[in-house]
Design a protein around this motif. Structure first.
Motif, PDB file in Angstrom:
ATOM      1  N   LEU A   1       0.827  -1.209   0.000  1.00 54.25           N
ATOM      2  CA  LEU A   1       0.000   0.000   0.000  1.00 54.25           C
ATOM      3  C   LEU A   1       0.863   1.261   0.000  1.00 54.25           C
ATOM      4  N   GLN A   2       1.843   1.280  -0.890  1.00 49.81           N
ATOM      5  CA  GLN A   2       2.777   2.403  -0.946  1.00 49.81           C
ATOM      6  C   GLN A   2       2.742   3.153  -2.271  1.00 49.81           C
ATOM      7  N   THR A   3       1.715   2.894  -3.091  1.00 51.03           N
ATOM      8  CA  THR A   3       1.540   3.627  -4.351  1.00 51.03           C
ATOM      9  C   THR A   3       0.123   4.162  -4.428  1.00 51.03           C
ATOM     10  N   ALA A   4      -0.058   5.214  -5.200  1.00 50.42           N
ATOM     11  CA  ALA A   4      -1.386   5.820  -5.341  1.00 50.42           C
ATOM     12  C   ALA A   4      -2.371   4.835  -5.966  1.00 50.42           C
ATOM     13  N   ASP A   5      -1.923   4.110  -6.980  1.00 48.87           N
ATOM     14  CA  ASP A   5      -2.808   3.145  -7.644  1.00 48.87           C
ATOM     15  C   ASP A   5      -3.292   2.076  -6.674  1.00 48.87           C
ATOM     16  N   ALA A   6      -2.390   1.590  -5.823  1.00 42.66           N
ATOM     17  CA  ALA A   6      -2.767   0.553  -4.858  1.00 42.66           C
ATOM     18  C   ALA A   6      -3.783   1.083  -3.857  1.00 42.66           C
ATOM     19  N   LEU A   7      -3.600   2.299  -3.405  1.00 42.04           N
ATOM     20  CA  LEU A   7      -4.525   2.891  -2.435  1.00 42.04           C
ATOM     21  C   LEU A   7      -5.904   3.124  -3.058  1.00 42.04           C
ATOM     22  N   THR A   8      -5.914   3.591  -4.295  1.00 37.73           N
ATOM     23  CA  THR A   8      -7.189   3.811  -4.978  1.00 37.73           C
ATOM     24  C   THR A   8      -7.925   2.495  -5.180  1.00 37.73           C
ATOM     25  N   ARG A   9      -7.205   1.481  -5.605  1.00 34.88           N
ATOM     26  CA  ARG A   9      -7.832   0.176  -5.846  1.00 34.88           C
ATOM     27  C   ARG A   9      -8.395  -0.421  -4.563  1.00 34.88           C
ATOM     28  N   THR A  10      -7.618  -0.403  -3.494  1.00 34.41           N
ATOM     29  CA  THR A  10      -8.078  -1.037  -2.256  1.00 34.41           C
ATOM     30  C   THR A  10      -9.234  -0.261  -1.626  1.00 34.41           C
ATOM     31  N   ALA A  11      -9.218   1.069  -1.748  1.00 29.13           N
ATOM     32  CA  ALA A  11     -10.342   1.859  -1.239  1.00 29.13           C
ATOM     33  C   ALA A  11     -11.611   1.535  -2.022  1.00 29.13           C
ATOM     34  N   TYR A  12     -11.481   1.429  -3.335  1.00 24.47           N
ATOM     35  CA  TYR A  12     -12.633   1.087  -4.180  1.00 24.47           C
ATOM     36  C   TYR A  12     -13.176  -0.293  -3.821  1.00 24.47           C
ATOM     37  N   GLU A  13     -12.282  -1.268  -3.688  1.00 21.76           N
ATOM     38  CA  GLU A  13     -12.720  -2.631  -3.398  1.00 21.76           C
ATOM     39  C   GLU A  13     -13.351  -2.751  -2.016  1.00 21.76           C
ATOM     40  N   LEU A  14     -12.832  -2.003  -1.039  1.00 15.35           N
ATOM     41  CA  LEU A  14     -13.433  -2.010   0.291  1.00 15.35           C
ATOM     42  C   LEU A  14     -14.872  -1.504   0.222  1.00 15.35           C
ATOM     43  N   ALA A  15     -15.069  -0.386  -0.472  1.00 17.80           N
ATOM     44  CA  ALA A  15     -16.417   0.159  -0.600  1.00 17.80           C
ATOM     45  C   ALA A  15     -17.314  -0.780  -1.402  1.00 17.80           C
TER      46      ALA A  15
END
Length: 379
Positions: free
Chosen positions: A77-91
């Protein structure tokens, strides 16, 4: 004990999740995919191996042991793409079980190992949550965290970030991390700053330390909600203060067993708290690490603690009442959700209603709640 309410019925109920950590709620498949893309070493290269290494859903014995699983998730979780993806998947995962409103918490300082700016971390998470809102209609907001066992100066930096993003997706400030021997009062400067800026405060307290931790959270740091609060029952005077002032408790039953905060679900104080009239909410804490959902937590309250459908409805409404939302937005949610809940009979043997379409949910958000998201989207 009353009949356990079926999980598939609970999944249809409209819900909130006010206490869920982004870095503890990834999908195992996503961790593997991100590690492969980023060329990050993991302790295992398959889902079963990761599950065993991270003790997912297993009793860890202590909060410190429980937090070791985050060593794995934070690696990817150290890149912008990873953070965006995981936030989307959580929601997305939350929307699939009819969570209508969610507050996602994390500490931006933990996502800068590869040089990502703190502002970029916040923007990346908000982008993922906005995308999920656009597709599924789930409204999400962010709570930024200071970390107890990191320096108070770092917490102050996170508080400054919360101030900068107030009304732009961030609705609160929290203090997380190892509780024992790391008192909240050391971080009072951070809480003074957010309170000076009229920002909501929630603090992890009374999980790995006693009522004094809750006392500090409320009276020194100004907490409006308490994360966990398992040990509040040890101080009756403080318990009644919390009740009288409607300070909500963010209960996470399975997580509390996993960290050793309580012995087992049957002895969880949430039933006592509810019977005494405290404003209790039921949350996941960490969907991955605890291997749970909001629906599962409510189902366990029914199965292990005898919660009736009427009890579950009351807890669900407490979630909407306790959300860090403007008063009139909460009123809209409560009116609509109260009407929806009437369709679910209070008696387990009665037939459940037809499921609510997620498409309908997406098309009919609370008017002011939708406006809040649109403001975030334009920021």
């Amino acid at each position: 004990m009353p009949h356990t309410i079926p999980l598939e019925v609970i999944e249809k109920l409209p819900k909130t999740d006010l206490h869920v950590h982004l870095d503890g709620s990834l999908r195992l498949s996503t961790i593997l995919a991100l590690a492969d893309k980023q060329r990050v070493e993991l302790p295992a290269r398959d889902e079963d191996g990761l599950r065993k290494h991270m003790n997912l859903g297993q009793n860890c014995g202590s909060l410190v042991e429980y937090l070791k699983a985050f060593d794995v998730t934070l690696r990817v979780l150290q890149t912008a793409d990873a953070l965006t993806r995981t936030a989307y998947e959580l929601a997305e995962d939350a929307a699939r079980e009819n969570v209508r409103y969610m507050e996602v918490r994390y500490s931006p300082m933990l996502h800068t190992r590869r040089g990502l700016k703190l502002t970029a971390v916040v923007e990346a998470v908000l982008e993922g949550l906005r995308a999920a809102h656009d597709k599924y209609g789930i409204e999400s907001a962010v709570i930024l965290c200071g970390i107890r066992n990191v320096s108070p100066e770092s917490s102050l930096e996170m508080a400054e970030l919360a101030v900068a993003y107030k009304n732009r997706g961030v609705v609160g400030f929290d203090l997380a991390g190892a509780e024992y021997d790391h008192p909240a009062k050391h971080h009072r400067a951070a809480f003074q700053l957010v309170r000076d800026n009229n920002i909501n405060v929630t603090i992890h307290a009374g999980e790995a330390y006693g009522p004094e931790s809750i006392h500090q959270a409320i009276h020194v740091c100004g907490a409006h909600r308490i994360g966990h609060g398992c040990r509040l029952r040890e101080d009756g005077d403080l318990l009644h203060y919390v009740n009288d002032h409607r300070i909500a408790l963010e209960c996470c039953p399975s997580s509390n067993v996993q960290t050793g905060a309580i012995r087992d679900l049957a002895s969880h104080p949430i039933k006592l708290y509810k019977n005494l009239g405290l404003r209790v909410t039921v949350n996941t804490d960490n969907r991955l690490v605890t291997d749970t959902t909001v629906s599962k937590e409510l189902w366990l309250c029914s199965k292990e603690l005898g919660f009736t459908m009427a009890d579950l409805k009351a807890v669900i409404l407490s979630g909407f009442k306790s959300a860090f939302l403007p008063f009139h937005v909460k009123q809209q949610y409560l009116r609509r959700v109260s009407e929806e809940l009437k369709a679910f009979p209070d008696h387990a043997h009665d037939a459940p209603p037809a499921p609510v379409s997620s498409a309908v949910t997406a098309q009919q958000p609370a008017a002011q709640g939708a406006q809040t998201i649109q403001i975030v989207a334009k920021a």
